[in-house]
Scaffold this motif. Structure first.
Motif, PDB file in Angstrom:
ATOM      1  N   THR A 125       0.810  -1.219   0.000  1.00 22.01           N
ATOM      2  CA  THR A 125       0.000   0.000   0.000  1.00 22.01           C
ATOM      3  C   THR A 125       0.843   1.268   0.000  1.00 22.01           C
ATOM      4  O   THR A 125       0.464   2.278  -0.605  1.00 22.01           O
ATOM      5  N   TYR A 126       2.012   1.229   0.641  1.00 26.05           N
ATOM      6  CA  TYR A 126       2.833   2.429   0.803  1.00 26.05           C
ATOM      7  C   TYR A 126       4.265   2.231   0.275  1.00 26.05           C
ATOM      8  O   TYR A 126       5.234   2.481   0.988  1.00 26.05           O
ATOM      9  N   PRO A 127       4.430   1.775  -0.973  1.00 23.87           N
ATOM     10  CA  PRO A 127       5.778   1.481  -1.469  1.00 23.87           C
ATOM     11  C   PRO A 127       6.694   2.701  -1.515  1.00 23.87           C
ATOM     12  O   PRO A 127       7.897   2.590  -1.246  1.00 23.87           O
ATOM     13  N   ALA A 128       6.151   3.871  -1.849  1.00 23.39           N
ATOM     14  CA  ALA A 128       6.991   5.077  -1.908  1.00 23.39           C
ATOM     15  C   ALA A 128       7.538   5.421  -0.530  1.00 23.39           C
ATOM     16  O   ALA A 128       8.707   5.815  -0.391  1.00 23.39           O
ATOM     17  N   TYR A 144      10.725  -1.856  -0.713  1.00 22.54           N
ATOM     18  CA  TYR A 144      11.545  -2.099   0.480  1.00 22.54           C
ATOM     19  C   TYR A 144      12.799  -2.885   0.105  1.00 22.54           C
ATOM     20  O   TYR A 144      13.901  -2.587   0.580  1.00 22.54           O
ATOM     21  N   ALA A 145      12.636  -3.888  -0.753  1.00 22.73           N
ATOM     22  CA  ALA A 145      13.766  -4.716  -1.161  1.00 22.73           C
ATOM     23  C   ALA A 145      14.835  -3.893  -1.888  1.00 22.73           C
ATOM     24  O   ALA A 145      16.035  -4.063  -1.645  1.00 22.73           O
ATOM     25  N   ILE A 146      14.406  -2.989  -2.755  1.00 24.76           N
ATOM     26  CA  ILE A 146      15.358  -2.156  -3.489  1.00 24.76           C
ATOM     27  C   ILE A 146      16.159  -1.286  -2.535  1.00 24.76           C
ATOM     28  O   ILE A 146      17.380  -1.091  -2.699  1.00 24.76           O
ATOM     29  N   SER A 167      11.545   5.505   0.213  1.00 23.01           N
ATOM     30  CA  SER A 167      12.145   6.787   0.561  1.00 23.01           C
ATOM     31  C   SER A 167      12.700   6.801   1.981  1.00 23.01           C
ATOM     32  O   SER A 167      13.857   7.186   2.203  1.00 23.01           O
ATOM     33  N   GLU A 168      11.902   6.378   2.947  1.00 27.41           N
ATOM     34  CA  GLU A 168      12.342   6.452   4.343  1.00 27.41           C
ATOM     35  C   GLU A 168      13.536   5.549   4.618  1.00 27.41           C
ATOM     36  O   GLU A 168      14.478   5.936   5.323  1.00 27.41           O
ATOM     37  N   ASN A 169      13.533   4.351   4.054  1.00 30.07           N
ATOM     38  CA  ASN A 169      14.655   3.450   4.287  1.00 30.07           C
ATOM     39  C   ASN A 169      15.928   3.925   3.612  1.00 30.07           C
ATOM     40  O   ASN A 169      17.019   3.821   4.184  1.00 30.07           O
ATOM     41  N   LEU A 170      15.809   4.468   2.416  1.00 33.04           N
ATOM     42  CA  LEU A 170      16.993   5.021   1.756  1.00 33.04           C
ATOM     43  C   LEU A 170      17.568   6.187   2.561  1.00 33.04           C
ATOM     44  O   LEU A 170      18.789   6.281   2.754  1.00 33.04           O
ATOM     45  N   GLN A 171      16.698   7.077   3.033  1.00 30.87           N
ATOM     46  CA  GLN A 171      17.181   8.210   3.814  1.00 30.87           C
ATOM     47  C   GLN A 171      17.915   7.758   5.070  1.00 30.87           C
ATOM     48  O   GLN A 171      19.009   8.240   5.375  1.00 30.87           O
ATOM     49  N   ILE A 172      17.326   6.836   5.803  1.00 32.31           N
ATOM     50  CA  ILE A 172      17.918   6.372   7.057  1.00 32.31           C
ATOM     51  C   ILE A 172      19.298   5.773   6.831  1.00 32.31           C
ATOM     52  O   ILE A 172      20.283   6.152   7.474  1.00 32.31           O
ATOM     53  N   GLN A 173      19.388   4.827   5.904  1.00 34.41           N
ATOM     54  CA  GLN A 173      20.658   4.113   5.741  1.00 34.41           C
ATOM     55  C   GLN A 173      21.721   4.959   5.058  1.00 34.41           C
ATOM     56  O   GLN A 173      22.910   4.878   5.419  1.00 34.41           O
ATOM     57  N   VAL A 174      21.343   5.792   4.111  1.00 32.24           N
ATOM     58  CA  VAL A 174      22.331   6.655   3.457  1.00 32.24           C
ATOM     59  C   VAL A 174      22.888   7.672   4.450  1.00 32.24           C
ATOM     60  O   VAL A 174      24.104   7.905   4.509  1.00 32.24           O
TER      61      VAL A 174
END
Length: 320
Positions: free
Chosen positions: A82-85, A144-146, A89-96
């Motif tokens: 339901t919320y792929p964006a 999420y996987a990406i 976005s949030e996971n990329l921001q956190i880990q980067v």
């Protein structure tokens, strides 16, 4: 006996990002038990990991000797679909943010935690580490996987460019104390535990689960996962990611039956075949991890029983 090749300094600052989550809380327990006496944790109100400047300021101030990136936005099939964006976005921001800041202050040891959802939907089973990027992902959680795949690549890039001894671990499906039991975001096991527990409390005769019950899933107790992470930090150093799991799987129907037994549910289980099954089978090849000298210790039925007990003991305060 020779000391482990990467014995961590237990007196130096060790930062666990995401300490309040399922994996992070287990890591804190494991590190404390192993004698780490300068564990650094921050709540989201104290440090928003999506706030890049704040993360850099924190890392420059603390200068940890080791970092475990266990912080992530997580959820089950429904939330991911339901919320792929948001998940991307949030996971990329956190880990980067975390890894860029850690690279700037040259944190010598970092473990990035991902997920077995990085693998193709129809990867050969059991899944070996080299199955990554060999086919299309499961569509319900591809965003999420990406993000997690990007994290693996960032670890590898930092190793090449900066010469830092960072590693990545990809756990299978996790469960245990501290899990998320909300309807919208829970994964397979906590969703089943809540559903069957509430059915017992309401004296229901029928529980209805999503899908057919035929897909196979591997489950790992979160304390086993934390143990594996500490082991890898002290015994593994290579660019390739490492699968973390038991190497054994069960059908979702079999897992549901274990949960029903643990909760005391004596009614009938039905399956809503209009709902998605997700990946048909997902079990990890854990040969690489086993070769480093680690294996899981918590049997699934025992782990489910203890998690049901934890849920009932904490039902008034846990995330529901």
């Amino acid at each position: 006996m020779n000391p482990p090749p990467y014995a961590l300094d237990r007196a130096a600052p060790t930062f666990v990002a995401g300490h309040g989550g399922l994996v992070g809380s287990a890591l804190v327990r494991a590190l404390e038990a192993a004698g780490f006496d300068d564990l650094v944790v921050r709540s989201r109100s104290e440090l928003d990991l999506a706030h890049r400047d704040a993360v850099f300021e924190f890392m420059r101030d603390v200068r940890p000797s080791a970092v475990v990136v266990a912080a992530a936005k997580v959820g089950g099939i429904g939330a991911n679909d339901t919320y792929p964006a948001d998940f991307l976005s949030e996971n990329l921001q956190i880990q980067v943010n975390l890894m860029d800041a850690a690279a700037e202050v040259r944190v010598p040891r970092l473990l990035f935690l991902g997920s077995s959802c990085i693998y193709p939907k129809f990867a050969p089973q059991p899944i070996t580490e080299d199955a990554l990027l060999t086919g299309p992902l499961e569509s319900t959680n591809d965003a999420y996987a990406i993000a997690k795949i990007a994290g693996i690549l960032q670890v590898q890039a930092v190793r090449r460019q900066h010469g830092l001894h960072w590693i990545s671990a990809m756990p299978t499906n996790l469960y245990g104390p501290g899990d998320n039991f909300t309807y919208e975001q829970s994964h397979l096991l906590p969703a089943l535990i809540r559903r069957y527990s509430e059915a017992v409390d309401a004296d229901l005769d029928v529980v209805t689960n999503w899908g057919t019950g035929s897909p196979r899933r591997e489950l790992l107790h979160v304390d086993d996962c934390a143990s594996a992470c500490l082991h890898l930090l002290e015994h593994y150093d290579a660019a390739g990611h490492v699968n973390v799991g038991t190497g054994r799987d069960h059908t979702i129907a079999e897992i549901a039956e274990m949960v029903a037994d643990a909760t005391g549910f004596r009614g009938r289980t039905e399956w809503d075949r209009t709902k998605p099954d997700g990946t048909p089978r997902k079990v990890l090849d854990t040969s690489l991890l086993t070769d480093t000298g680690w294996t899981s210790t918590v049997p699934l039925r025992d782990g489910i029983t203890s998690t049901v007990a934890w849920f009932r003991d904490n039902v008034a305060v846990i995330r529901r």
